[in-house]
Write an enzyme that holds these catalytic residues in place. Sequence first.
Site, PDB file in Angstrom:
ATOM      1  N   LYS A 103       9.484  -0.685  14.507  1.00  0.00           N
ATOM      2  CA  LYS A 103      10.051  -0.315  13.196  1.00  0.00           C
ATOM      3  C   LYS A 103      11.093   0.792  13.368  1.00  0.00           C
ATOM      4  O   LYS A 103      12.162   0.755  12.789  1.00  0.00           O
ATOM      5  CB  LYS A 103       8.951   0.199  12.263  1.00  0.00           C
TER       6      LYS A 103
ATOM      7  N   GLU B 205      10.534  -4.668   4.542  1.00  0.00           N
ATOM      8  CA  GLU B 205      10.597  -6.080   4.137  1.00  0.00           C
ATOM      9  C   GLU B 205      10.295  -6.222   2.650  1.00  0.00           C
ATOM     10  O   GLU B 205      11.010  -6.899   1.908  1.00  0.00           O
ATOM     11  CB  GLU B 205       9.562  -6.914   4.922  1.00  0.00           C
TER      12      GLU B 205
ATOM     13  N   HIS C  49      -5.756 -33.421  18.000  1.00  0.00           N
ATOM     14  CA  HIS C  49      -4.644 -34.255  18.461  1.00  0.00           C
ATOM     15  C   HIS C  49      -3.490 -33.407  18.965  1.00  0.00           C
ATOM     16  O   HIS C  49      -2.368 -33.899  19.096  1.00  0.00           O
ATOM     17  CB  HIS C  49      -4.199 -35.183  17.334  1.00  0.00           C
TER      18      HIS C  49
ATOM     19  N   GLY D 297      -4.859  -1.730   5.029  1.00  0.00           N
ATOM     20  CA  GLY D 297      -4.052  -2.860   4.548  1.00  0.00           C
ATOM     21  C   GLY D 297      -4.700  -4.207   4.846  1.00  0.00           C
ATOM     22  O   GLY D 297      -4.773  -5.086   3.982  1.00  0.00           O
ATOM     23  N   ARG D 298      -5.199  -4.379   6.058  1.00  0.00           N
ATOM     24  CA  ARG D 298      -5.754  -5.686   6.444  1.00  0.00           C
ATOM     25  C   ARG D 298      -7.163  -5.907   5.900  1.00  0.00           C
ATOM     26  O   ARG D 298      -7.772  -6.940   6.157  1.00  0.00           O
ATOM     27  CB  ARG D 298      -5.703  -5.851   7.962  1.00  0.00           C
TER      28      ARG D 298
ATOM     29  N   GLU E 156      -4.687  -6.634  14.918  1.00  0.00           N
ATOM     30  CA  GLU E 156      -4.161  -5.326  14.524  1.00  0.00           C
ATOM     31  C   GLU E 156      -5.279  -4.280  14.602  1.00  0.00           C
ATOM     32  O   GLU E 156      -5.025  -3.099  14.824  1.00  0.00           O
ATOM     33  CB  GLU E 156      -3.566  -5.380  13.106  1.00  0.00           C
TER      34      GLU E 156
ATOM     35  N   LYS F 216       0.835  -1.197   0.000  1.00  0.00           N
ATOM     36  CA  LYS F 216       0.000   0.000   0.000  1.00  0.00           C
ATOM     37  C   LYS F 216       0.876   1.254   0.000  1.00  0.00           C
ATOM     38  O   LYS F 216       0.704   2.146  -0.808  1.00  0.00           O
ATOM     39  CB  LYS F 216      -0.920  -0.019   1.221  1.00  0.00           C
TER      40      LYS F 216
HETATM   41  O1  F6P Z   1       3.247  -2.934   9.830  1.00  0.00           O
HETATM   42  C1  F6P Z   1       1.894  -3.094   9.714  1.00  0.00           C
HETATM   43  C2  F6P Z   1       1.403  -2.747   8.352  1.00  0.00           C
HETATM   44  O2  F6P Z   1       1.316  -1.373   8.214  1.00  0.00           O
HETATM   45  C3  F6P Z   1       0.067  -3.418   8.079  1.00  0.00           C
HETATM   46  O3  F6P Z   1      -1.005  -2.726   8.566  1.00  0.00           O
HETATM   47  C4  F6P Z   1       0.107  -3.563   6.602  1.00  0.00           C
HETATM   48  O4  F6P Z   1      -0.845  -4.486   6.158  1.00  0.00           O
HETATM   49  C5  F6P Z   1       1.525  -4.001   6.394  1.00  0.00           C
HETATM   50  O5  F6P Z   1       2.258  -3.232   7.322  1.00  0.00           O
HETATM   51  C6  F6P Z   1       2.079  -3.815   5.012  1.00  0.00           C
HETATM   52  O6  F6P Z   1       2.021  -2.486   4.593  1.00  0.00           O
HETATM   53  P1  F6P Z   1       2.209  -2.094   3.075  1.00  0.00           P
HETATM   54  O7  F6P Z   1       1.103  -2.718   2.291  1.00  0.00           O
HETATM   55  O8  F6P Z   1       2.151  -0.600   3.044  1.00  0.00           O
HETATM   56  O9  F6P Z   1       3.538  -2.616   2.620  1.00  0.00           O
END
Ligand code: F6P
Length: 541
Positions: free
Chosen positions: A506, A208, A380, A263-264, A349, A202
């Site tokens: 972060k 990452e 199990h 995002g979620r 979240e 987003k």
């Molecule tokens: O670190 C949390 C977050 O902001 C989430 O809410 C989001 O889904 C994820 O990181 C990834 O964010 P992006 O889509 O901006 O890479």
Amino acid sequence: MIDQSPPWKALVEHVAELKHMRELFDRDPGRFDRFSAEGAGLFLDYSKNRITDKTMNLLFDLAGEADVAGRVEAMFSGSRINTTENRAVLHVALRADADQFILVDGINVVEQVQGVLDQMDVFTGKVRSGEWKGYTGARITDVVNIGIGGSDLGPRMVTAALDHYRQQDLDFHFVSNIDGTHISQVLGKVRPESTLFIIASKTFTTQETLTNAHTARDWFLRSGAAQADVARHFVALSTNEAAVREFGIDPANMFAFWDWVGGRYSLWSCIGLSIALAVGMENFRELLAGAREMDKHFRTTPFEHNIPVLLALLGVWYRNFHGLESHAVLPYDQYLALLPAYLQQADMESNGKGVNRDGIPVTHATGPILWGEPGTNGQHAFYQLLHQGTTVVPCDFLVAVNPLHAVGEHHTILLANFLAQTEALMRGRTLAEAEAELADLEPQAREALAPHKAFPGNRPSNSLLYERLTPRTLGSLIAMYEHKIFVQGVIWGINSFDQMGVELGKQLAGVILPELRGGAAGVHDASTLGLIRHCIDRRKS
Ligand code: F6P
């Protein structure tokens, strides 16, 4: 705060009035009919909960007190209910009827949504038919989605859940972790000339995702491809065109979404491109249609029959009035194996918050710890604790009445297990029943063993059934949980749509990174300093 309201206080007092569920069932044969609801392709039996009519009425009063109905309308009509970020919350617009109007800043966002869906339609059609070629002229055989959090969990969960509908000559891979093992493992399986990379972010600033995306592009270019070939192998899903351009992806290969999509809550947007590539746009639109059906059910059904509202209120009942800290989601559906992991982000979240919408610390509990595993595997592993442990865990059991396979008796056995577990959790086994089962033993041995074989019961569960797992059913199911989470956030008075709690870690990682690279040691506590030193000293260069 809501915990000062009359219905809340009445619920506190009401807890002690409740009998064991076994007794409630024995006394009331109409319980199943009264405490079940159906809508948008889902059937919910919530009769195996610690509730009576009085409980439900008080919970409905609580929903009234929190103005759930008003907040629902505020969300659907595009009010800026994400107050800390001053944003509308409109994932419902992503699946709205094409002829609907939802305005944000005077712009009809439904029209924007339809434009991107059309773009996805054209692109996925080309890739799936083989018209879209890689740089050597080979067709695309592998799709790698690089993203994390909402840009990974939703597409990954849904792609797995709809594997039955996947185009068989396309394979899907998901890279999220910054741990280089993840991307290395995936790059080890695919070939540059036939792989499409989807960079899903987003913000297009997530460490990452950008690190993994650079690694993927370097790997691609090392294979002999030219810079210009990137256009055939890399597409971006983002709200941030400038950052996409800076990364080197042509905006023509970018699919857009908007800041009013959390995002979620984004799998319904272009973030679902991998889903659409896997199952085709027709099925993707079915997924949206299922969610839309649930949206209508949620917006228009009285609370007494409203599945997300009922689930939300039951969750509040246990979290706030029984002090239960966790909630298990147990899909008796192998296709839904990733649903608990997906819901962990959606729920925790969203509702893992400690201050209310005005920034004042809440004086009551908020979101539960959510976890789960597919049945029957869980049986199990951890069900021992569910049945006899000292912690009570309310559970959602999910199952398709009909399977998507035709393998022998498996599904009948699966259903038997599904049904047996909720019955066992509810009924338990009394000491007298345990002793009766041990009638063959000597009295002394019987008395010694019986307590170990007794089950307290009175353990709550919801049973959610659907006819079979189709894209439409899945859409409805996911939207159901989204709305459940929303209602709980409203009752708790919190903002379910920001995630400030992920920022501090972060920021600190940004401070520590240069120190690990050999920079001057910063100011930290002794533990962190010691660990930094340990890593530097033991690291092989
Ligand atoms: O670190 C949390 C977050 O902001 C989430 O809410 C989001 O889904 C994820 O990181 C990834 O964010 P992006 O889509 O901006 O890479």
